[in-house]
Design a protein around this motif. Structure first.
Motif, PDB file in Angstrom:
ATOM      1  N   MET A 103       0.810  -1.226   0.000  1.00 38.08           N
ATOM      2  CA  MET A 103       0.000   0.000   0.000  1.00 38.08           C
ATOM      3  C   MET A 103       0.840   1.271   0.000  1.00 38.08           C
ATOM      4  O   MET A 103       0.307   2.362  -0.107  1.00 38.08           O
ATOM      5  CB  MET A 103      -0.944   0.006   1.213  1.00 38.08           C
ATOM      6  CG  MET A 103      -1.971  -1.121   1.186  1.00 38.08           C
ATOM      7  SD  MET A 103      -2.993  -1.113  -0.301  1.00 38.08           S
ATOM      8  CE  MET A 103      -3.908   0.387  -0.047  1.00 38.08           C
ATOM      9  N   LEU A 126      -3.222  -2.828   7.000  1.00 37.25           N
ATOM     10  CA  LEU A 126      -4.094  -2.404   5.898  1.00 37.25           C
ATOM     11  C   LEU A 126      -4.744  -3.589   5.185  1.00 37.25           C
ATOM     12  O   LEU A 126      -5.942  -3.781   5.266  1.00 37.25           O
ATOM     13  CB  LEU A 126      -3.324  -1.521   4.923  1.00 37.25           C
ATOM     14  CG  LEU A 126      -2.776  -0.227   5.552  1.00 37.25           C
ATOM     15  CD1 LEU A 126      -1.934   0.540   4.552  1.00 37.25           C
ATOM     16  CD2 LEU A 126      -3.897   0.626   6.088  1.00 37.25           C
ATOM     17  N   LEU A 127      -3.959  -4.385   4.469  1.00 35.10           N
ATOM     18  CA  LEU A 127      -4.533  -5.494   3.698  1.00 35.10           C
ATOM     19  C   LEU A 127      -4.245  -6.862   4.301  1.00 35.10           C
ATOM     20  O   LEU A 127      -4.585  -7.879   3.725  1.00 35.10           O
ATOM     21  CB  LEU A 127      -4.041  -5.449   2.248  1.00 35.10           C
ATOM     22  CG  LEU A 127      -4.475  -4.205   1.468  1.00 35.10           C
ATOM     23  CD1 LEU A 127      -3.898  -4.239   0.060  1.00 35.10           C
ATOM     24  CD2 LEU A 127      -5.988  -4.084   1.417  1.00 35.10           C
ATOM     25  N   LYS A 128      -3.574  -6.895   5.447  1.00 35.36           N
ATOM     26  CA  LYS A 128      -3.315  -8.101   6.242  1.00 35.36           C
ATOM     27  C   LYS A 128      -2.321  -9.085   5.626  1.00 35.36           C
ATOM     28  O   LYS A 128      -2.331 -10.260   5.961  1.00 35.36           O
ATOM     29  CB  LYS A 128      -4.629  -8.836   6.582  1.00 35.36           C
ATOM     30  CG  LYS A 128      -5.703  -7.974   7.213  1.00 35.36           C
ATOM     31  CD  LYS A 128      -5.234  -7.321   8.488  1.00 35.36           C
ATOM     32  CE  LYS A 128      -6.355  -6.564   9.151  1.00 35.36           C
ATOM     33  NZ  LYS A 128      -6.139  -5.147   9.269  1.00 35.36           N
ATOM     34  N   GLN A 129      -1.431  -8.628   4.728  1.00 27.54           N
ATOM     35  CA  GLN A 129      -0.367  -9.508   4.283  1.00 27.54           C
ATOM     36  C   GLN A 129       0.502  -9.828   5.500  1.00 27.54           C
ATOM     37  O   GLN A 129       0.711  -8.971   6.349  1.00 27.54           O
ATOM     38  CB  GLN A 129       0.503  -8.852   3.199  1.00 27.54           C
ATOM     39  CG  GLN A 129      -0.127  -8.811   1.842  1.00 27.54           C
ATOM     40  CD  GLN A 129      -1.005  -7.583   1.637  1.00 27.54           C
ATOM     41  OE1 GLN A 129      -1.110  -6.724   2.499  1.00 27.54           O
ATOM     42  NE2 GLN A 129      -1.642  -7.501   0.487  1.00 27.54           N
ATOM     43  N   ARG A 144      -1.898 -11.461  -4.036  1.00 29.71           N
ATOM     44  CA  ARG A 144      -1.043 -10.559  -4.816  1.00 29.71           C
ATOM     45  C   ARG A 144       0.333 -11.192  -4.985  1.00 29.71           C
ATOM     46  O   ARG A 144       0.677 -12.140  -4.296  1.00 29.71           O
ATOM     47  CB  ARG A 144      -0.893  -9.210  -4.107  1.00 29.71           C
ATOM     48  CG  ARG A 144      -2.205  -8.468  -3.978  1.00 29.71           C
ATOM     49  CD  ARG A 144      -2.039  -7.249  -3.091  1.00 29.71           C
ATOM     50  NE  ARG A 144      -3.300  -6.550  -2.994  1.00 29.71           N
ATOM     51  CZ  ARG A 144      -3.484  -5.306  -3.387  1.00 29.71           C
ATOM     52  NH1 ARG A 144      -2.495  -4.609  -3.886  1.00 29.71           N
ATOM     53  NH2 ARG A 144      -4.651  -4.734  -3.269  1.00 29.71           N
TER      54      ARG A 144
END
Length: 193
Positions: A103, A126-129, A144
């Motif tokens: 991000m 944010l996107l939990k990676q 991703r």
């Protein structure tokens, strides 16, 4: 005195046989870091996320702070019980880049600390990676292409957290890259012969 009035002179380093010593930057005291929570720091112009992981003898994850043993009167603290994880000589501090590589926001110190087996991890807020805190490798790219975190070496001296000024080399997408420092050394020795 204004910044414009300052003059700078180049720094002349003495010649050194062998590798140049690593400059270490004192960032904070170990007591300033909350176990299993991140903190942001600036190291040689780079934003770094620091994570303190409790070692042996610390209150384990999931234990309620000040939890009462069975049979203890409500509100009574057992003698000698602390209200938080106690620092030990085995606490570990790990440092990764503060920039979320997916991000492009400086938020990794606000990530969720966890583990995958014996591997300490942080999940991006944010996107939990999910990333390995020791190597920076992305373990769960959440649909991703994997992107990895830069890491910094950290050492503790007399309760002070020191971070190496240059970060470690970035990871490639080779799954064996930086998997194990001993393996790296053997691969480097093998490629030299």
């Amino acid at each position: 005195m204004s910044v414009d009035s300052l003059t700078t002179r180049p720094v002349v380093l003495p010649e050194v046989d062998g590798p140049v010593p690593t400059p270490w930057v004192a960032v904070c005291r170990l007591d300033d870091l909350v176990p299993e929570r991140g903190a942001a720091a600036l190291v040689a112009g780079a934003q770094v996320a620091l994570f303190r992981l409790p070692g042996a003898g610390a209150i384990p994850t999931g234990t309620a702070t000040g939890a009462m043993p069975t049979g203890t009167a409500t509100g009574a603290m057992p003698t000698g019980t602390a209200t938080g994880a106690m620092p030990t000589d085995t606490d570990e501090v790990l440092a990764v880049q503060q920039l979320d590589p997916f991000m492009e926001a400086h938020v990794m110190s606000r990530g969720i600390v966890g583990s995958r087996g014996d591997t300490p991890t942080v999940a991006s807020p944010l996107l939990k990676q999910v990333f390995d805190l020791r190597t920076g490798r992305c373990l769960e790219p959440v649909g991703r292409a994997p992107r990895h975190l830069r890491t910094w070496r950290v050492r503790l001296e007399n309760g002070v957290v020191l971070v190496a000024a240059p970060p470690d080399p970035p990871l490639s997408d080779d799954p064996g890259d930086r998997a194990d420092p001993a393996d790296q050394a053997s691969r480097a020795a093998g490629s030299a012969s």
